[in-house]
Design a protein around this motif. Structure first.
Motif, short mmCIF file in Angstrom:
data_model
loop_
_atom_site.label_atom_id
_atom_site.label_comp_id
_atom_site.label_asym_id
_atom_site.label_seq_id
_atom_site.Cartn_x
_atom_site.Cartn_y
_atom_site.Cartn_z
N ALA A 1 -0.15 -8.03 -5.69
CA ALA A 1 -1.02 -6.88 -5.39
C ALA A 1 -0.32 -5.57 -5.74
CB ALA A 1 -1.44 -6.88 -3.93
N ALA A 2 0.98 -5.49 -5.45
CA ALA A 2 1.74 -4.28 -5.79
C ALA A 2 1.85 -4.11 -7.30
CB ALA A 2 3.12 -4.34 -5.15
N ILE A 3 2.02 -5.20 -8.03
CA ILE A 3 2.10 -5.12 -9.50
C ILE A 3 0.77 -4.64 -10.07
CG2 ILE A 3 2.30 -6.52 -11.60
CD1 ILE A 3 4.40 -8.21 -10.05
N ARG A 4 -0.35 -5.18 -9.55
CA ARG A 4 -1.67 -4.75 -10.02
C ARG A 4 -1.95 -3.28 -9.71
NH1 ARG A 4 -3.20 -9.79 -8.03
NH2 ARG A 4 -4.06 -8.85 -6.17
N LYS A 5 -1.36 -2.79 -8.63
CA LYS A 5 -1.57 -1.38 -8.23
C LYS A 5 -0.85 -0.43 -9.18
CE LYS A 5 -3.37 1.17 -4.94
NZ LYS A 5 -4.79 1.33 -4.86
N GLU A 6 0.11 -0.93 -9.95
CA GLU A 6 0.88 -0.15 -10.91
C GLU A 6 1.49 1.10 -10.27
OE1 GLU A 6 -1.45 0.55 -14.43
OE2 GLU A 6 -1.59 -1.59 -14.86
N LEU A 7 2.32 0.87 -9.27
CA LEU A 7 2.99 1.96 -8.57
C LEU A 7 4.03 2.60 -9.49
CD1 LEU A 7 3.51 -0.03 -5.27
CD2 LEU A 7 1.74 1.66 -5.72
N THR A 8 4.04 3.93 -9.53
CA THR A 8 4.99 4.64 -10.40
C THR A 8 6.09 5.34 -9.63
OG1 THR A 8 3.58 6.61 -10.42
CG2 THR A 8 3.27 5.00 -12.20
N SER A 9 5.87 5.61 -8.34
CA SER A 9 6.88 6.35 -7.57
C SER A 9 6.65 6.15 -6.07
CB SER A 9 6.82 7.84 -7.90
OG SER A 9 5.58 8.37 -7.47
N LYS A 10 7.54 6.75 -5.31
CA LYS A 10 7.45 6.69 -3.85
C LYS A 10 6.15 7.32 -3.36
CE LYS A 10 10.07 8.06 0.26
NZ LYS A 10 11.31 8.66 0.75
N SER A 11 5.69 8.37 -4.02
CA SER A 11 4.46 9.04 -3.58
C SER A 11 3.24 8.13 -3.74
CB SER A 11 4.26 10.35 -4.36
OG SER A 11 4.14 10.08 -5.74
N ALA B 1 0.89 7.08 -0.56
CA ALA B 1 -0.56 7.31 -0.59
C ALA B 1 -1.34 6.12 -0.04
CB ALA B 1 -1.01 7.61 -2.02
N LEU B 2 -0.70 4.97 0.05
CA LEU B 2 -1.36 3.77 0.59
C LEU B 2 -1.39 3.77 2.12
CD1 LEU B 2 0.25 1.07 -1.74
CD2 LEU B 2 -2.04 2.06 -1.94
N PHE B 3 -0.70 4.72 2.74
CA PHE B 3 -0.56 4.76 4.20
C PHE B 3 -0.97 6.11 4.76
CE2 PHE B 3 2.37 1.64 2.57
CZ PHE B 3 2.19 0.57 3.43
N THR B 4 -1.55 6.10 5.94
CA THR B 4 -1.89 7.31 6.67
C THR B 4 -1.32 7.18 8.08
OG1 THR B 4 -3.96 7.47 5.45
CG2 THR B 4 -3.79 8.79 7.46
N ASN B 5 -0.52 8.15 8.47
CA ASN B 5 0.12 8.15 9.79
C ASN B 5 0.87 6.84 10.06
OD1 ASN B 5 -0.90 10.72 10.36
ND2 ASN B 5 -2.80 9.85 11.15
N GLY B 6 1.53 6.33 9.05
CA GLY B 6 2.34 5.13 9.21
C GLY B 6 1.57 3.83 9.26
N GLN B 7 0.25 3.89 8.99
CA GLN B 7 -0.57 2.68 9.01
C GLN B 7 -1.28 2.52 7.66
OE1 GLN B 7 -0.56 0.25 11.35
NE2 GLN B 7 1.05 1.50 12.23
N PRO B 8 -1.52 1.31 7.22
CA PRO B 8 -2.17 1.09 5.92
C PRO B 8 -3.58 1.68 5.86
CG PRO B 8 -1.23 -0.95 6.77
CD PRO B 8 -1.13 0.05 7.86
N ASN B 9 -3.92 2.27 4.73
CA ASN B 9 -5.28 2.78 4.49
C ASN B 9 -6.24 1.61 4.28
OD1 ASN B 9 -4.28 5.38 4.50
ND2 ASN B 9 -4.11 5.50 2.28
N ALA B 10 -7.51 1.92 4.29
CA ALA B 10 -8.53 0.89 4.05
C ALA B 10 -8.45 0.36 2.63
CB ALA B 10 -9.91 1.45 4.34
N ASP B 11 -8.01 1.19 1.67
CA ASP B 11 -7.94 0.75 0.27
C ASP B 11 -6.55 0.26 -0.12
OD1 ASP B 11 -6.73 3.22 0.42
OD2 ASP B 11 -7.43 3.89 -1.54
N ASN B 12 -5.72 -0.06 0.85
CA ASN B 12 -4.36 -0.55 0.59
C ASN B 12 -4.45 -2.01 0.17
OD1 ASN B 12 -1.70 -1.53 0.76
ND2 ASN B 12 -1.18 -0.06 2.36
N THR B 13 -4.32 -2.27 -1.12
CA THR B 13 -4.49 -3.63 -1.63
C THR B 13 -3.35 -4.56 -1.22
OG1 THR B 13 -3.46 -2.98 -3.72
CG2 THR B 13 -5.87 -2.92 -3.61
N ILE B 14 -2.18 -3.98 -0.98
CA ILE B 14 -1.04 -4.81 -0.55
C ILE B 14 -1.31 -5.35 0.85
CG2 ILE B 14 1.44 -4.82 -0.07
CD1 ILE B 14 1.69 -2.57 -2.19
#
Length: 171
Positions: A71-81, A85-98
């Protein structure tokens, strides 16, 4: 003279069968052999079940890490930011594929921020470390990416699995 000697020597060959003492001794020997064999078989079966449970949990943890890594590979993460962006207030977002991949495989898994990992009293948990450097074989340089760590609880204890996913662009 020989005839008289033979008549005076008592004969111990009973034609009635076994005595009660012989029967009790024979049964006792059979019970001892049977109980030790049964004990060994029971212990072997218990060990087999225990090892099967540990192996199953280890395989589940490895599969969980594999799904999260894909899932992380498909997300094509380029940096820490991108990861943040996958987290809000230390919890996963609704669109967090990981996180969605983790929950699709193991519904009771919980995300724990890296600073609090591992969290006590949480059976199955994962965290993501950002900007982790992995050395490139044969060179002095490092590749940056994320490290996914999962802790899955088995009857033996917790099993830790790690996966590294490189950022798609290295600076």
């Amino acid at each position: 003279m020989k005839k008289r000697m033979r008549q005076k020597i008592p004969k111990f060959h009973s034609k009635k069968g076994m005595s009660l003492v012989e029967l009790v001794v024979g049964i006792t020997i059979i019970v001892i052999v049977f109980s030790s064999t049964l004990s060994a078989m029971t212990q072997g079966f218990t060990d087999t079940l225990y090892n099967a449970q540990v192996n199953k949990t280890a395989a589940e943890g490895g599969s969980l890490n594999e799904l999260m890594m894909e899932a992380a590979i498909r997300k094509e993460l380029t940096s820490k930011s991108d990861v943040e962006a996958l987290f809000t207030n230390g919890q996963p977002n609704a669109d967090n594929t990981i996180d969605a991949a983790a929950k699709s495989f193991m519904s009771d898994i919980e995300y724990v921020p890296a600073a609090a990992f591992p969290k006590a009293n949480v059976a199955n948990q994962y965290t993501i470390y950002t900007d982790v450097g992995q050395p490139v074989e044969g060179t002095a340089s490092n590749v940056k990416g994320i490290e996914i760590q999962t802790l899955v609880t088995s009857i033996k204890g917790t099993l830790l699995n790690r996966s590294f996913v490189a950022y798609t662009s290295q600076s």
